[in-house]
Scaffold this motif. Structure first.
Motif, short mmCIF file in Angstrom:
data_model
loop_
_atom_site.label_atom_id
_atom_site.label_comp_id
_atom_site.label_asym_id
_atom_site.label_seq_id
_atom_site.Cartn_x
_atom_site.Cartn_y
_atom_site.Cartn_z
N TRP A 157 0.83 -1.20 0.00
CA TRP A 157 0.00 0.00 0.00
C TRP A 157 0.87 1.26 0.00
CZ3 TRP A 157 -5.52 0.67 1.00
CH2 TRP A 157 -6.24 -0.54 0.95
N ARG A 158 0.37 2.28 -0.66
CA ARG A 158 1.07 3.57 -0.65
C ARG A 158 1.08 4.14 0.76
NH1 ARG A 158 -0.74 8.98 -4.12
NH2 ARG A 158 1.02 10.30 -3.49
N PHE A 159 -0.05 3.98 1.46
CA PHE A 159 -0.18 4.38 2.85
C PHE A 159 -0.77 3.21 3.62
CE2 PHE A 159 -1.02 8.14 0.19
CZ PHE A 159 0.06 8.93 0.56
N PRO A 160 -0.54 3.11 4.93
CA PRO A 160 -1.14 2.01 5.69
C PRO A 160 -2.65 1.97 5.44
CG PRO A 160 0.45 3.18 7.04
CD PRO A 160 0.31 3.97 5.77
N PRO A 161 -3.22 0.78 5.26
CA PRO A 161 -4.62 0.65 4.83
C PRO A 161 -5.64 1.21 5.81
CG PRO A 161 -3.70 -1.49 5.40
CD PRO A 161 -2.56 -0.54 5.37
N TYR A 162 -5.25 1.38 7.09
CA TYR A 162 -6.20 1.91 8.07
C TYR A 162 -5.78 3.29 8.58
CZ TYR A 162 -7.44 -3.01 7.93
OH TYR A 162 -7.79 -4.28 7.49
N ALA A 163 -4.87 3.93 7.88
CA ALA A 163 -4.41 5.26 8.30
C ALA A 163 -5.34 6.36 7.82
CB ALA A 163 -2.99 5.52 7.80
N ALA A 164 -6.13 6.09 6.78
CA ALA A 164 -7.08 7.06 6.23
C ALA A 164 -6.38 8.37 5.86
CB ALA A 164 -8.22 7.31 7.22
N GLU A 165 -5.31 8.24 5.08
CA GLU A 165 -4.55 9.42 4.66
C GLU A 165 -5.25 10.15 3.51
OE1 GLU A 165 -1.94 10.70 5.97
OE2 GLU A 165 -1.20 9.14 7.32
N CYS A 166 -5.23 11.47 3.56
CA CYS A 166 -5.75 12.31 2.48
C CYS A 166 -4.57 13.00 1.80
CB CYS A 166 -6.71 13.35 3.01
SG CYS A 166 -8.29 12.70 3.58
N VAL A 167 -4.40 12.73 0.51
CA VAL A 167 -3.30 13.32 -0.25
C VAL A 167 -3.82 13.75 -1.61
CG1 VAL A 167 -1.02 12.92 -1.25
CG2 VAL A 167 -1.61 11.85 0.93
N ASP A 168 -3.55 14.98 -1.97
CA ASP A 168 -3.92 15.51 -3.29
C ASP A 168 -5.40 15.29 -3.61
OD1 ASP A 168 -1.27 16.30 -3.72
OD2 ASP A 168 -0.74 14.35 -4.56
N GLY A 169 -6.24 15.53 -2.62
CA GLY A 169 -7.67 15.44 -2.86
C GLY A 169 -8.23 14.04 -2.92
N LEU A 219 -8.75 10.30 -0.62
CA LEU A 219 -8.71 9.57 0.65
C LEU A 219 -8.38 8.12 0.36
CD1 LEU A 219 -9.26 9.07 3.68
CD2 LEU A 219 -11.71 8.92 3.11
N TYR A 220 -7.30 7.61 1.00
CA TYR A 220 -6.87 6.24 0.83
C TYR A 220 -7.23 5.41 2.06
CZ TYR A 220 -3.99 7.89 -3.07
OH TYR A 220 -3.56 8.44 -4.26
N GLY A 221 -7.62 4.16 1.85
CA GLY A 221 -7.86 3.27 2.98
C GLY A 221 -8.80 2.14 2.63
N ARG A 222 -8.66 1.02 3.34
CA ARG A 222 -9.54 -0.11 3.11
C ARG A 222 -10.95 0.27 3.59
NH1 ARG A 222 -9.13 -2.66 -0.30
NH2 ARG A 222 -7.75 -4.44 0.03
N GLY A 223 -11.89 0.19 2.67
CA GLY A 223 -13.26 0.57 2.95
C GLY A 223 -13.62 1.96 2.48
N HIS A 255 -9.36 3.80 -2.78
CA HIS A 255 -9.39 5.24 -2.57
C HIS A 255 -10.67 5.86 -3.11
CE1 HIS A 255 -7.74 4.68 -6.64
NE2 HIS A 255 -8.37 5.81 -6.93
N VAL A 256 -10.91 7.09 -2.69
CA VAL A 256 -12.07 7.85 -3.16
C VAL A 256 -11.68 9.32 -3.22
CG1 VAL A 256 -12.99 8.11 -0.81
CG2 VAL A 256 -14.50 8.37 -2.76
#
Length: 381
Positions: free
Chosen positions: A85-97, A99-103, A359-360
């Motif tokens: 993963w680019r970011f940890p799947p449960y970190a819920a990171e927001c980058v460049d508009g 949101l990344y994360g499982r779910g 992501h979304v």
């Protein structure tokens, strides 16, 4: 209240609660607390025992009609190798508009958008003209034995069946506003076991080759299309998925052969009728064949009515797109809900679901919340 009107903040909070099916983590408790803060009467409904114990939640705000229910699930599929993963799947990171994360898409983002929509209605201060409920399971990604079906049974017993249900699954293939699901095809899995008589390949008259009989059965099943489709459904499809003999010898006619197949069927058929057809064809070509059938869901269609019209109008108002009304794809928990009330499905773009770096777009979360809010107003809630 301010935080709950922001779908991004709600989605990040839910994603940060790992809830790989059927383990709820702290996700359903967190969601229940959010809904209680908005004035909902929240009921946690765990069903099943031991390893099968499944967390579920029902919450309702208001006691009169129209009763609009939002259905979804907090469970997610495993993230796989987290180092991919680019970011940890449960970190819920927001980058460049984004949101990344499982779910993020499937489907905590959708739940967050509906929470935000309801929070905005509550923040406006006016009393609701109807009532809103949440039907949330923790076992949509698993066997679904003790999830939505059990909650629906409880709802019926408690006189809580809604007038209309909106499932927040990610229905859009490419862009928010592409598609509303107004039905789903049924799904039937079958195993056909043909018995023969084993023998030496040099003396076929002393044997009965089950492979030949099975191939004849399969060709007969494939020879004639089941139908040509209907107004909202594409033609039904039969696909052979496996053909097995288990014969390690080159000079032996085997004693048994089996095949597996799947039928995705429209509203011209039922699972029982299709099973009867399979059995009839098998008797014609392989009298000793055995057919085992499992129907995971019947086809259903919610004929477009006022609620679907208001959903389409809300999508057009927010996105400028007119969604198509579709019934394709796989199954969902809507197949259970359709047995109790009209149901449609609309949520986020599903391109990244179950993938690494799910992501979304943040703009999609906000637009979905606006769509849900506009829809609630349109149906008079």
């Amino acid at each position: 209240m301010q935080t709950l009107t922001d779908p991004v903040a709600v989605a990040r909070a839910l994603i940060r609660q790992p809830s790989v099916t059927p383990d709820p983590g702290g996700c359903q408790q967190l969601l229940g607390d959010m809904l209680a803060q908005l004035g909902f009467a929240v009921t946690h409904l765990p069903f099943g025992e031991g390893a099968e114990r499944t967390p579920n939640l029902f919450a309702r705000l208001g006691g009169q009609g129209p009763h609009i229910c939002y259905a979804g699930h907090t469970d997610v599929v495993p993230p796989g190798a987290e180092e991919d993963w680019r970011f940890p799947p449960y970190a819920a990171e927001c980058v460049d508009g984004v949101l990344y994360g499982r779910g993020a898409c499937d489907m905590k983002g959708g739940i967050a958008a509906f929470v935000a929509a309801v929070a905005r209605r509550v923040a406006q201060g006016a009393a609701l003209d109807g009532s809103i409920s949440f039907l949330i399971t923790g076992d949509e990604e698993g066997p679904a034995t003790y999830g939505t079906r059990k909650v629906l049974e409880w709802m019926q017993a408690q006189d809580q069946v809604p007038d209309y249900c909106l499932v927040g699954e990610p229905t859009n293939p490419k862009v928010l506003g592409d598609m509303v699901k107004v039905g789903r095809r049924g799904s039937l899995n079958a195993r056909i076991i043909v018995q023969g008589t084993q023998g030496h390949v040099a003396y076929p008259h002393r044997a009965d080759n089950p492979v030949h009989r099975l191939l004849t059965v399969l060709e007969a099943l494939r020879a004639t299309p089941l139908d040509n489709g209907t107004q909202y459904f594409e033609p039904s499809s039969l696909q052979v998925t496996s053909l097995d003999v288990g014969n390690g010898a080159t000079n032996v006619i085997p004693a048994q052969a089996e095949a597996r197949l799947n039928i995705r069927f429209n509203d011209l058929h039922t699972g029982a009728a299709l099973q009867g057809w399979l059995e009839t064809v098998c008797r014609q070509h392989a009298p000793r064949a055995r057919v085992e059938v499992q129907v995971s869901g019947e086809s259903f269609l919610t004929a477009p009515g006022e609620e679907t019209h208001q959903l389409v109008q809300a999508i057009k108002q927010v996105t400028g797109r007119e969604p198509c009304l579709d019934t394709g794809g796989g199954t969902s928990d809507a197949r259970f809900i359709a047995q109790y009330c009209p149901v449609s499905e609309f949520g986020l773009v599903g391109a990244s679901i179950h993938q690494v770096d799910e992501h979304v777009a943040l703009t999609d979360l906000e637009d979905l919340a606006r769509i849900y809010e506009t829809f609630l107003k349109g149906v008079g809630v």
